[in-house]
Write a protein that holds these residues in place. Structure first.
Motif, PDB file in Angstrom:
ATOM      1  N   ARG A   1      -1.678  21.272   8.247  1.00 25.18           N
ATOM      2  CA  ARG A   1      -2.880  20.449   8.305  1.00 25.18           C
ATOM      3  C   ARG A   1      -3.489  20.482   9.705  1.00 25.18           C
ATOM      4  O   ARG A   1      -4.702  20.615   9.854  1.00 25.18           O
ATOM      5  N   ALA A   2      -2.656  20.349  10.731  1.00 25.68           N
ATOM      6  CA  ALA A   2      -3.164  20.392  12.104  1.00 25.68           C
ATOM      7  C   ALA A   2      -3.824  21.734  12.394  1.00 25.68           C
ATOM      8  O   ALA A   2      -4.811  21.803  13.128  1.00 25.68           O
ATOM      9  N   GLY A   3      -3.283  22.804  11.806  1.00 23.15           N
ATOM     10  CA  GLY A   3      -3.866  24.125  12.011  1.00 23.15           C
ATOM     11  C   GLY A   3      -5.168  24.327  11.254  1.00 23.15           C
ATOM     12  O   GLY A   3      -6.071  25.004  11.736  1.00 23.15           O
ATOM     13  N   SER A   4      -5.282  23.708  10.092  1.00 21.76           N
ATOM     14  CA  SER A   4      -6.485  23.902   9.275  1.00 21.76           C
ATOM     15  C   SER A   4      -7.585  22.889   9.584  1.00 21.76           C
ATOM     16  O   SER A   4      -8.746  23.128   9.265  1.00 21.76           O
ATOM     17  N   GLU A   5      -7.212  21.754  10.182  1.00 19.92           N
ATOM     18  CA  GLU A   5      -8.187  20.717  10.530  1.00 19.92           C
ATOM     19  C   GLU A   5      -8.025  20.305  11.990  1.00 19.92           C
ATOM     20  O   GLU A   5      -7.556  19.199  12.280  1.00 19.92           O
ATOM     21  N   PRO A   6      -8.377  21.174  12.936  1.00 13.64           N
ATOM     22  CA  PRO A   6      -8.213  20.829  14.350  1.00 13.64           C
ATOM     23  C   PRO A   6      -8.956  19.536  14.687  1.00 13.64           C
ATOM     24  O   PRO A   6     -10.109  19.362  14.311  1.00 13.64           O
ATOM     25  N   GLY A   7      -8.248  18.627  15.356  1.00 18.42           N
ATOM     26  CA  GLY A   7      -8.851  17.358  15.736  1.00 18.42           C
ATOM     27  C   GLY A   7      -8.864  16.327  14.626  1.00 18.42           C
ATOM     28  O   GLY A   7      -9.443  15.255  14.778  1.00 18.42           O
ATOM     29  N   GLY A   8      -8.200  16.640  13.516  1.00 18.14           N
ATOM     30  CA  GLY A   8      -8.154  15.706  12.395  1.00 18.14           C
ATOM     31  C   GLY A   8      -7.285  14.504  12.711  1.00 18.14           C
ATOM     32  O   GLY A   8      -6.445  14.534  13.596  1.00 18.14           O
ATOM     33  N   PRO A   9      -7.498  13.409  11.964  1.00 23.93           N
ATOM     34  CA  PRO A   9      -6.694  12.211  12.199  1.00 23.93           C
ATOM     35  C   PRO A   9      -5.257  12.388  11.715  1.00 23.93           C
ATOM     36  O   PRO A   9      -4.968  13.247  10.889  1.00 23.93           O
ATOM     37  N   CYS A  10      -4.366  11.552  12.222  1.00 22.80           N
ATOM     38  CA  CYS A  10      -2.956  11.618  11.835  1.00 22.80           C
ATOM     39  C   CYS A  10      -2.713  11.124  10.411  1.00 22.80           C
ATOM     40  O   CYS A  10      -1.726  11.501   9.796  1.00 22.80           O
ATOM     41  N   ALA A  11      -3.598  10.266   9.925  1.00 25.44           N
ATOM     42  CA  ALA A  11      -3.450   9.771   8.556  1.00 25.44           C
ATOM     43  C   ALA A  11      -3.628  10.939   7.593  1.00 25.44           C
ATOM     44  O   ALA A  11      -4.560  11.725   7.726  1.00 25.44           O
ATOM     45  N   VAL A  12      -2.698  11.072   6.649  1.00 23.14           N
ATOM     46  CA  VAL A  12      -2.725  12.208   5.733  1.00 23.14           C
ATOM     47  C   VAL A  12      -2.701  11.697   4.296  1.00 23.14           C
ATOM     48  O   VAL A  12      -1.787  10.959   3.914  1.00 23.14           O
ATOM     49  N   GLU A  13      -3.687  12.074   3.535  1.00 22.22           N
ATOM     50  CA  GLU A  13      -3.731  11.714   2.123  1.00 22.22           C
ATOM     51  C   GLU A  13      -2.751  12.578   1.338  1.00 22.22           C
ATOM     52  O   GLU A  13      -2.556  13.746   1.648  1.00 22.22           O
ATOM     53  N   GLY A  14      -2.124  11.985   0.338  1.00 26.74           N
ATOM     54  CA  GLY A  14      -1.281  12.759  -0.563  1.00 26.74           C
ATOM     55  C   GLY A  14       0.161  12.941  -0.124  1.00 26.74           C
ATOM     56  O   GLY A  14       0.928  13.576  -0.836  1.00 26.74           O
ATOM     57  N   LEU A  15       0.552  12.418   1.029  1.00 29.90           N
ATOM     58  CA  LEU A  15       1.946  12.482   1.445  1.00 29.90           C
ATOM     59  C   LEU A  15       2.597  11.148   1.097  1.00 29.90           C
ATOM     60  O   LEU A  15       2.133  10.102   1.529  1.00 29.90           O
ATOM     61  N   ASP A  16       3.651  11.223   0.320  1.00 31.80           N
ATOM     62  CA  ASP A  16       4.323  10.009  -0.130  1.00 31.80           C
ATOM     63  C   ASP A  16       5.453   9.646   0.833  1.00 31.80           C
ATOM     64  O   ASP A  16       6.631   9.739   0.484  1.00 31.80           O
ATOM     65  N   VAL A  17       5.081   9.283   2.057  1.00 27.94           N
ATOM     66  CA  VAL A  17       6.056   8.851   3.063  1.00 27.94           C
ATOM     67  C   VAL A  17       5.522   7.585   3.731  1.00 27.94           C
ATOM     68  O   VAL A  17       4.311   7.428   3.894  1.00 27.94           O
ATOM     69  N   PRO A  18       6.415   6.680   4.121  1.00 27.37           N
ATOM     70  CA  PRO A  18       5.963   5.474   4.826  1.00 27.37           C
ATOM     71  C   PRO A  18       5.271   5.830   6.140  1.00 27.37           C
ATOM     72  O   PRO A  18       5.561   6.864   6.756  1.00 27.37           O
ATOM     73  N   LYS A  19       4.374   4.958   6.562  1.00 27.38           N
ATOM     74  CA  LYS A  19       3.629   5.189   7.795  1.00 27.38           C
ATOM     75  C   LYS A  19       4.569   5.382   8.989  1.00 27.38           C
ATOM     76  O   LYS A  19       4.333   6.234   9.839  1.00 27.38           O
ATOM     77  N   SER A  20       5.661   4.606   9.040  1.00 23.98           N
ATOM     78  CA  SER A  20       6.594   4.731  10.166  1.00 23.98           C
ATOM     79  C   SER A  20       7.270   6.105  10.179  1.00 23.98           C
ATOM     80  O   SER A  20       7.502   6.681  11.240  1.00 23.98           O
ATOM     81  N   THR A  21       7.568   6.625   8.999  1.00 21.87           N
ATOM     82  CA  THR A  21       8.180   7.960   8.899  1.00 21.87           C
ATOM     83  C   THR A  21       7.180   9.029   9.331  1.00 21.87           C
ATOM     84  O   THR A  21       7.533   9.963  10.058  1.00 21.87           O
ATOM     85  N   LEU A  22       5.946   8.875   8.903  1.00 19.00           N
ATOM     86  CA  LEU A  22       4.896   9.823   9.282  1.00 19.00           C
ATOM     87  C   LEU A  22       4.702   9.817  10.800  1.00 19.00           C
ATOM     88  O   LEU A  22       4.603  10.876  11.423  1.00 19.00           O
ATOM     89  N   THR A  23       4.697   8.635  11.392  1.00 12.49           N
ATOM     90  CA  THR A  23       4.573   8.511  12.844  1.00 12.49           C
ATOM     91  C   THR A  23       5.717   9.234  13.540  1.00 12.49           C
ATOM     92  O   THR A  23       5.512   9.940  14.540  1.00 12.49           O
TER      93      THR A  23
END
Length: 110
Positions: free
Chosen positions: A34-56
């Motif tokens: 995602r970081a490679g395909s959307e440079p400068g994109g936000p950290c919030a990611v749709e469609g990932l089923d993980v808690p926000k703390s885990t994503l962080t």
């Protein structure tokens, strides 16, 4: 408002062990793509089923390994894949990892 870059390792200090560890999780591989395909994109990611703390935590591991660059932009954090730094330090590694991960079957819990 200016963006503030978060601390990251200098390109010459990147280690193969830490970069490979960062690539070693299926969720982190999705974040790298995602970081490679959307440079400068936000950290919030749709469609990932993980808690926000885990994503962080996943983003932190990627940043501290030198795989992504992050900046604070108001209330958001933006990400960029450090393609040039990774390719200079480990030629061909990024493309190899991303190409191989394309071919893997989806991760299933045992």
């Amino acid at each position: 408002m200016d963006m503030r870059l978060l601390p990251e390792p200098a390109p010459e200090t990147l280690t193969l062990a830490s970069v490979l560890y960062a690539f070693g999780d299926p969720v982190r591989l999705k974040l790298v793509r995602r970081a490679g395909s959307e440079p400068g994109g936000p950290c919030a990611v749709e469609g990932l089923d993980v808690p926000k703390s885990t994503l962080t935590n996943h983003w932190r591991i990627l940043r501290e390994a030198g795989v992504v660059r992050m900046a604070v932009d108001g209330r958001y954090r933006r990400t960029w894949l450090r393609t040039d730094d990774l390719n200079d330090r480990f030629p061909g590694l990024l493309d190899t990892i991303l190409n191989l991960s394309d071919r893997e079957p989806p991760h299933r819990a045992v």
